[in-house]
Design a protein around this motif. Structure first.
Motif, mmCIF file in Angstrom:
data_model
loop_
_atom_site.group_PDB
_atom_site.id
_atom_site.type_symbol
_atom_site.label_atom_id
_atom_site.label_comp_id
_atom_site.label_asym_id
_atom_site.label_seq_id
_atom_site.Cartn_x
_atom_site.Cartn_y
_atom_site.Cartn_z
ATOM 1 N N VAL A 96 -8.795 -3.709 3.011
ATOM 2 C CA VAL A 96 -7.380 -3.523 3.327
ATOM 3 C C VAL A 96 -7.039 -4.334 4.576
ATOM 4 C CG1 VAL A 96 -5.543 -1.872 3.813
ATOM 5 C CG2 VAL A 96 -7.483 -1.193 2.361
ATOM 6 N N MET A 145 -0.962 10.289 0.411
ATOM 7 C CA MET A 145 -1.249 8.903 0.772
ATOM 8 C C MET A 145 -2.466 8.810 1.688
ATOM 9 S SD MET A 145 0.732 7.024 -0.959
ATOM 10 C CE MET A 145 0.024 5.553 -0.228
ATOM 11 N N SER A 169 2.470 5.930 -9.535
ATOM 12 C CA SER A 169 1.033 6.173 -9.525
ATOM 13 C C SER A 169 0.418 5.949 -10.901
ATOM 14 C CB SER A 169 0.739 7.591 -9.025
ATOM 15 O OG SER A 169 1.447 8.571 -9.782
ATOM 16 N N GLU A 204 -0.935 -5.146 3.181
ATOM 17 C CA GLU A 204 0.182 -4.275 3.554
ATOM 18 C C GLU A 204 0.866 -4.858 4.779
ATOM 19 O OE1 GLU A 204 3.085 -2.084 4.310
ATOM 20 O OE2 GLU A 204 1.980 -1.557 2.488
ATOM 21 N N LEU A 251 -5.351 9.150 -0.601
ATOM 22 C CA LEU A 251 -5.505 7.920 -1.372
ATOM 23 C C LEU A 251 -6.152 6.836 -0.514
ATOM 24 C CD1 LEU A 251 -4.996 6.405 -4.005
ATOM 25 C CD2 LEU A 251 -2.665 5.939 -3.218
ATOM 26 N N ARG A 252 -5.758 6.754 0.741
ATOM 27 C CA ARG A 252 -6.378 5.770 1.644
ATOM 28 C C ARG A 252 -7.878 6.021 1.756
ATOM 29 N NH1 ARG A 252 -5.165 6.413 7.883
ATOM 30 N NH2 ARG A 252 -6.237 8.337 7.302
ATOM 31 N N HIS A 283 -0.623 2.499 6.132
ATOM 32 C CA HIS A 283 -0.414 2.675 4.699
ATOM 33 C C HIS A 283 0.779 3.598 4.458
ATOM 34 C CE1 HIS A 283 -2.466 6.220 6.086
ATOM 35 N NE2 HIS A 283 -2.161 6.835 4.958
ATOM 36 N N GLY A 309 -1.667 1.547 -3.909
ATOM 37 C CA GLY A 309 -2.910 2.253 -3.627
ATOM 38 C C GLY A 309 -3.643 2.662 -4.887
ATOM 39 N N CYS A 310 -2.884 3.157 -5.874
ATOM 40 C CA CYS A 310 -3.505 3.568 -7.141
ATOM 41 C C CYS A 310 -4.030 2.361 -7.901
ATOM 42 C CB CYS A 310 -2.499 4.340 -7.987
ATOM 43 S SG CYS A 310 -2.101 5.988 -7.348
ATOM 44 N N VAL A 354 -9.565 4.888 -1.402
ATOM 45 C CA VAL A 354 -9.562 3.423 -1.461
ATOM 46 C C VAL A 354 -10.678 2.853 -0.586
ATOM 47 C CG1 VAL A 354 -8.255 1.418 -0.630
ATOM 48 C CG2 VAL A 354 -7.155 3.074 -2.142
ATOM 49 N N LEU A 370 -6.333 -5.526 -0.599
ATOM 50 C CA LEU A 370 -5.042 -4.853 -0.553
ATOM 51 C C LEU A 370 -4.311 -5.287 0.716
ATOM 52 C CD1 LEU A 370 -2.965 -2.762 -1.474
ATOM 53 C CD2 LEU A 370 -4.474 -0.964 -0.628
ATOM 54 N N PHE A 377 0.836 -1.207 0.000
ATOM 55 C CA PHE A 377 0.000 0.000 0.000
ATOM 56 C C PHE A 377 0.868 1.253 0.000
ATOM 57 C CE2 PHE A 377 -4.201 1.833 1.949
ATOM 58 C CZ PHE A 377 -4.254 2.759 0.915
#
Length: 494
Positions: free
Chosen positions: A199, A185, A476, A56, A188-189, A61, A39-40, A192, A54, A34
């Motif tokens: 996750v 990030m 990304s 990690e 992005l989290r 993340h 993430g992307c 997501v 996902l 992640f």
């Protein structure tokens, strides 16, 4: 084979017991890691309608992406470029990236350049805006929130003659060099989670599962003492590079093993790359490190000249810091010195390249450094001759950075490996198509396996041609492509 370079065992689906498989969850796409690429990939796969997991290994993340300087290398006419009056086009960006790539893969570079403006908009749609401003100074990163600066060698010979220069280092609008990427990030989290991605933190992949035909159909995972399996229509590996794995570094990029400070997170141990190798994926450019110790800012130091142990110049000193550092690495014993006279010297508050001393005469300087008698005298005479003429016909340093160095005492800064504070990371990884499909040595793809980010080989820049912002930019961009393609493939297989 040392422990750190071991290739994980491959598990075959038809030999796993029915009980094991019956208890395994099934997903369309499983993403490993992640950071920015993972993430992307997960977000785009979910937006394409896939059921996404996902994984990690860390408790949070971000990965190494959250530790980066906050630059995204973007161009082709972004809103920030337009707002600050910098003309650019996908074609000029393409010509530049081809010029600085070791073995340019033209389809990837073309896709990256032609998709850069759209990708800029996609990044801002995460929930932030790049400031529509430009930082004109020669620096490693903007000190404030300025949205654009040069982060490569676009204005440096020979590239300035191969493509029209344009600044492409887009920085997240947060002062400093790490908090900006952490903000991205975090956004992005949030996206997501909104997209419905499941996750699992503190959970890492340990082995890939393949079908009898060799397609990747799932993976084994471990979380503390708990283990299990998941079935997947496709797996995207985005687990980072290998800079934190001493055995892999020693095997592939021994320069990084000598003395530099490594730039990476705990989990940049190359496991993702080794997972790819376990199912036959080819590894490319594994011997390419990024190593740098900037001697600017202050930019005035660029007017000085750099010599090796023979007292001779060997490069144009106005190159972007990683380019100059790579030239230093090629010198005998990776040794070099920056010499600046008292009229042009300035002293940074936090020098990565330490000051050795000041010397009243060049002869004294040569003696103190153990350089051949008369070598620096000769080099300085030639340098001043070129500076007076306003043209460096020897190494093509730009005229704006040429200045005679005649006023003693002369300051000497130490660029030697082990003395300057060099930092580095790895650039090699799994061979992939433009859509992130893992490839074998013959170019065929490993069905069901993708890679993106630092564990994939995409733009294939070497250390001399690297542009700051490439890791976040291409990670990304190609992470998105891998996620979308994986979602399509897994959907077709349902």
């Amino acid at each position: 084979m040392s422990r750190g370079t071991e290739i994980p065992d491959v598990l075959t689906a038809d030999v796993l017991t029915a009980d094991v498989l019956a208890g395994a969850s099934a997903y369309d796409v499983v993403v490993v890691g992640f950071g920015i690429a993972g993430g992307c990939a997960a977000l785009e796969a979910a937006r394409a309608g896939a059921r996404v997991l996902l994984l990690e290994r860390a408790a949070v993340h971000g990965g190494t992406s959250s530790m980066s300087g906050g630059h995204f290398y973007l161009g082709g006419g972004t809103a920030v470029q337009q707002a600050t009056g910098h003309e650019d086009s996908p074609e000029e960006m393409y010509k530049y990236l081809v010029a600085v790539s070791k073995e340019p893969e033209h389809d990837k570079i073309r896709a990256y350049c032609e998709g850069s403006v759209e990708h800029f908009g996609w990044l801002e749609a995460l929930g932030f805006e790049f400031e529509r401003s430009y930082y004109p100074e020669k620096a490693v990163i903007q000190p404030g929130t300025e949205g654009l600066m040069y982060t490569g060698n676009e204005k440096v010979w020979p590239y300035q003659d191969q493509a029209r220069p344009a600044p492409r280092g887009h920085k997240v609008p947060v002062p400093g060099d790490t908090e900006g990427t952490k903000m991205v990030m975090d956004l992005l989290r949030a996206r997501v989670e909104e997209a419905g991605v499941e996750v699992r933190y503190e959970t890492g992949a340990t082995n890939l599962v393949v079908s009898g035909e060799g397609a990747v159909v799932g993976l084994a995972w471990k979380s503390f003492d708990e283990t299990g399996y998941v079935a997947a229509g496709a797996v995207v590996i985005a687990a980072g590079g290998f800079v934190m794995n001493p055995d892999m570094v020693a095997a592939y990029t021994p320069r990084l093993a000598e003395k530099p400070f490594t730039l990476g997170s705990t989990y940049d141990d190359g496991l993702g790359i080794r997972l790819g190798a376990s199912v036959g994926a080819e590894l490319k450019h594994m011997d390419e490190p990024f190593i740098t110790a900037p001697f600017y800012p202050p930019a005035a130091l660029i007017t000085g000249f750099v010599v090796n142990q023979h007292g001779e110049r060997f490069c144009n000193e106005d190159g972007y810091h990683s380019r100059t550092s790579q030239f230093v690495m090629e010198q005998p014993d990776s040794a070099a010195y920056l010499i600046v006279d008292s009229e042009h010297v300035e002293y940074p508050k936090f020098p990565l390249v330490p000051l050795i001393d000041g010397f009243e005469t060049i002869t004294e300087l040569e003696d103190a450094l153990g350089l051949p008698a008369g070598s620096v005298v000769k080099t300085l005479e030639r340098y001043n001759e070129l500076a007076d003429a306003g043209e460096d016909v020897d190494f093509h340093k730009a005229p704006e950075w040429l200045a005679p160095q005649r006023i003693g005492p002369w300051a000497v800064f130490d660029l030697r490996l082990g003395k300057a504070m060099y930092a580095g990371f790895t650039l090699g990884g799994i061979r992939v198509t433009v859509d992130g499909e893992a490839q074998r040595p013959d170019g065929s793809v490993v069905p069901g396996l993708y890679a993106a980010g630092a564990c994939a080989s995409n733009l294939a820049q070497d250390g001399k041609g690297y542009c700051s912002g490439t890791q976040l930019g291409e990670g990304s961009f190609f992470g998105r492509r891998a996620g979308r393609h994986a979602a399509r493939v897994s959907s077709a297989g349902r």
